[in-house]
Design an enzyme around this catalytic site. Structure first.
Site: not given
Lengths: 430, 424
Positions: A68, A71-72, A143
């Site tokens: 993840h 991905e950022h 997040e």
């Protein structure tokens, strides 16, 4: 070579083409649509936490949440941020990471081919620095905090942690605030090199587009940004999951108005993918509709007694190597709901549903499938996610028609075992 | 795409048909307009009770079986708040019969909706008592469940604080106090009043023939009424706006910062189009000042956005932050507002926002639900812009118009949902 996958009855077709670099490209022409949708995805998710890095011998264990995080970070470029490029073209970009895939996508209503260049360009061009990696930690920490306060999310992830002993699906996709602070630039590059080769990826395009132009455009990207041929298979290491569930009950207290529950049944019958898995998915969707769907006995009893409301829902997840069914909702007495659901399951094992009910649910599933095809983004995401399990989504229509009552009953008796279940609750703080 | 076709069916019933052959489904929605008045809790309860059953389909099980038989038609009822108005909705989304080789699906959908709306299961001279008491509990739970989603909760609380002297503060699902003292006779009277006096818009989207749809509705809809009521306009507050701060504590790990602004501009004003651009430049996506300055440059948040409540003339900012960064985040946000006022808007920001708005409008054309939401907005505001008209208006906005409209935007309420003292 182009290959056409067709469903004449539904008036839909998909064109498949494999690029020289090994990338699988699918195009779903959708005349009349204003938007175009493209998704570029890799078979790499939070479950891939242990693997042998490309060109090495020994396996490594990476910090939770790194897929993840990666991905950022891919959105970052040497000259700045990809968002700016997309904005100029008027496209809406986004990305997501789940247990088994990472996907980058955009919706455009013009400048489609330029947007496709942006998409494939930035995903093929990692730019990680110590500074930009550090900067992202604050954002992702927020997040994660956001999810910590989300009871719908918590009740689900707590259930997965309760059902699984060892398999990485028990870990949160985004990791924890502690684990993401261990992520560094070198490990990100290692993950990137291992999992982002085009031969491990899929590009899916939907909309009113020119098929040949899309193919040419995709090929040209690899002329500008050449990649070496893939020489080895990716070696992923998954722990052998133990029998049974890790915990039968998981509780958490949060600021909620009343209890939330998720009751899970862990599937002991593991499937590796393909048609066998597709049949399993279809069978389980039918089971859940007959067992606890809107016209089922137990749902209506629970509803009329005030034990559940319309937030009650159910779903089955079937991936390579693991699967589970979940029933969830809100209730003032979730333990009572669980007991009544267990009782109903036992009753149905002796007194299965009528064939007529099964036939009706099949009709419902056909309708749901047709409805899915209205939406470009849902169809595309669903298609890719199925592809990563060696399933062709277009086969769904035929497989549902040939699904038999006996197969469904057999699946029901196999999966629904109280000894393989876990109840997750989120309870109000006093 | 062909345009929307609007027909008056008489008795203040308007039919809106969007024929489009690309859709594989037909989406039908009956929308009754009610003022957000003292009956607001009753308005919210009516569709929930009607959903439970009608003559021919007396309970949810029978309804469920019927829908499954219709190839999984989706049926729902619900309530929405649009400015100081509530919309009571009855929606059916069915597969176009040409894809399943079964005639009559469309006709049956209209007959079914008519029964749900006009022929509820009765007990004495009212609704069935157990349906009312069960749905009353469900609605109460739903109101209280507002707290479960902290992002939504903090936004709603910000609006409630900001508009506490106005009707708009009323929660869309009603109030628990009202439910506790619910009068079943009044509930039935509100329902009858809805049938007799509420303006009704019927939307149909899909590959359909307009004449056939009109005929099917006329043949099925059993509404006997003469005069419908006018609903008062939403009041846009203009004077006495002062910035104030509200802090609420809760057991949470992330603080939520929300700021409510008055824009002095609603959907019907010419200034609305520059305001849409203003909001997008400020906080309408990854191109926006809030995203770049709060998230990308300062790493303070994962999300930071601005959006409009177009009927009430409000703009709302939302962000999830660490409690200790409250003042820093607030300062950065307010600096962005000031920059906008001073005209510090680059060409690329302006173009990015224009493009982003146009893209979302065009994307809406591909989704039946979004199409209906857009045109229902027109019906609520008494406006008449097609999506393409709206796009043209957006294209015609100049940078000066945006700077001009920024002067109308006034901060009203700063609301912070904060973790309890001593918590992480």
């Amino acid at each position: 070579m182009k290959k056409v996958i067709e469903n004449k009855f539904l008036n839909e077709k998909i064109i498949y083409h494999k690029l020289k670099v090994g990338l699988d490209l699918y195009i779903l022409p959708k005349p009349g649509y204003s938007q175009q949708f493209a998704i570029y995805a890799t078979r790499y998710g939070s479950n891939d936490s242990q693997f042998v890095p490309l060109g090495q011998e020994e396996s490594i264990r990476v910090p939770d949440g790194i897929a993840h995080f990666l991905e950022h970070k891919l959105f970052e470029e040497e000259e700045g941020n990809v968002f700016a490029e997309y904005s100029k073209l008027g496209a809406q970009p986004n990305a997501f990471t789940n247990f088994n895939m990472t996907a980058y996508h955009f919706t455009s209503t013009g400048n489609f081919y330029e947007c496709l260049d942006v998409l494939m360009g930035f995903v093929g061009r990692p730019y990680f620095t110590e500074e930009n990696v550090e900067k992202e930690k604050g954002i992702i920490a927020q997040e994660i905090r956001m999810y910590e306060d989300n009871p719908y999310w918590r009740v689900y992830f707590n259930l997965l942690r309760g059902m699984y002993h060892d398999y990485p699906v028990r870990n949160d996709i985004a990791g924890t605030v502690e684990s993401i602070y261990k992520i560094d630039k070198e490990t990100l590059y290692e993950c990137y090199r291992t999992f982002y080769h085009p031969s491990n990826m899929v590009l899916f395009v939907a909309g009113d587009v020119d098929v040949d132009k899309v193919i040419k455009q995709a090929n040209d990207v690899f002329v500008r940004q050449p990649v070496k041929r893939a020489t080895e298979e990716i070696k992923r290491i998954f722990p052998e999951e133990r029998e049974g569930v890790s915990q039968t009950r998981v509780d958490e207290k949060l600021a909620v108005s009343r209890p939330m529950f998720a009751l899970g049944f862990k599937d002991q019958d593991k499937t590796d993918g393909g048609d066998k898995l597709l049949d399993k998915l279809i069978a389980n969707e039918i089971i859940l509709d007959m067992l606890v769907g809107k016209s089922s006995d137990i749902y209506n009893d629970l509803y009329e007694e005030g034990f559940v409301d319309s937030t009650f829902s159910s779903n089955y997840t079937g991936e390579r190597g693991y699967g589970h069914a979940i029933m969830s909702g809100q209730s003032s007495d979730p333990e009572k709901v669980a007991t009544l659901l267990y009782d109903e399951i036992e009753r149905r094992k002796c007194q299965p549903w009528e064939q007529e009910y099964f036939d009706r649910i099949k009709k419902k599933k056909i309708g749901e499938y047709i409805r899915l095809l209205n939406s470009l983004d849902s169809t595309s995401i669903q298609f890719v996610s199925m592809l990563f399990r060696d399933i062709n989504l277009f086969d769904y229509y035929e497989r549902i028609q040939t699904m038999t009552y006996d197969r469904v009953i057999e699946e029901f008796k196999q999966l629904y075992d109280k000894n393989y279940s876990c109840l997750s609750l989120v309870l109000p703080r006093e | 795409m062909r345009d929307i076709i609007i027909k008056e069916l008489g008795k203040n019933i308007k039919l809106h048909v969007i024929p489009d052959e690309k859709f594989k489904t037909v989406y039908i929605s009956y929308c009754f307009h009610r003022g957000l008045d003292e009956d607001y809790t009753y308005n919210a309860l009516v569709p929930a009770v009607l959903k439970r059953g009608c003559k021919g389909y007396e309970n949810q099980k029978k309804i469920g079986e019927f829908l499954e038989e219709q190839f999984g038609s989706r049926f729902n009822t619900g309530i929405q708040k649009k400015g100081e108005r509530q919309i009571l909705r009855f929606t059916m989304d069915l597969v176009n019969e040409s894809y399943v080789g079964k005639d009559g699906l469309l006709a049956q959908a209209f007959y079914f909706l008519n029964r749900i709306i006009t022929k509820p299961v009765q007990e004495g001279s009212g609704f069935r008592k157990d349906y009312v008491s069960q749905e009353k509990e469900n609605l109460k739970n739903m109101i209280q469940a507002m707290i479960n989603d902290k992002m939504q909760y903090s936004m709603e609380r910000c609006i409630q604080e900001m508009c506490k002297e106005e009707k708009y503060a009323r929660y869309v699902y009603g109030s628990v106090e009202e439910l506790n003292s619910l009068d079943p006779d009044r509930l039935y009277a509100v329902y009858q009043d809805m049938l007799a006096t509420s303006p009704l818009d019927i939307f149909v989207v899909g590959d359909v023939d307009v004449e056939k749809v009109e005929m099917l509705i006329k043949n099925s809809l059993d509404l006997d009424r003469a005069q419908t009521k006018l609903i008062p306009d939403t009041i846009i507050k203009k004077v006495g706006i002062k910035q104030r701060e509200v802090i609420e504590e809760m057991d949470v790990s992330q603080a939520k910062l929300n700021i409510g602004f008055r824009t002095n501009t609603s959907f019907n004003h010419a200034e609305y189009f520059p305001l849409v651009l203003y909001t997008s430049i400020l906080g309408g996506g990854p191109h926006s000042k809030l995203f770049i300055n709060v998230r990308e440059k300062s790493s303070l948040a994962y999300y930071a956005f601005a959006r409009l409540e177009k009927f009430k003339g409000l703009m709302l900012i939302g962000s999830g932050i660490d409690q200790k960064h409250y003042h820093q985040a607030l300062k950065i946000i307010m600096e962005q507002i000031k920059d906008m006022e001073e005209g510090k808007i680059s060409d690329s920001e302006f173009t990015a926002a224009t493009n982003a708005i146009i893209t979302s409008l065009k994307v809406a054309k591909d989704d039946p639900g979004q199409l209906v939401d857009y045109y229902l907005g027109n019906a609520v505001a008494g406006a008449d812009y097609s999506i393409d008209d709206f796009i043209d208006h957006i294209r015609n906005v100049a940078l000066e118009d945006v700077i001009e409209v920024s002067k109308r935007v006034k901060a009203d309420t700063v609301y912070l949902l904060s973790p309890k003292e001593g918590d992480s």
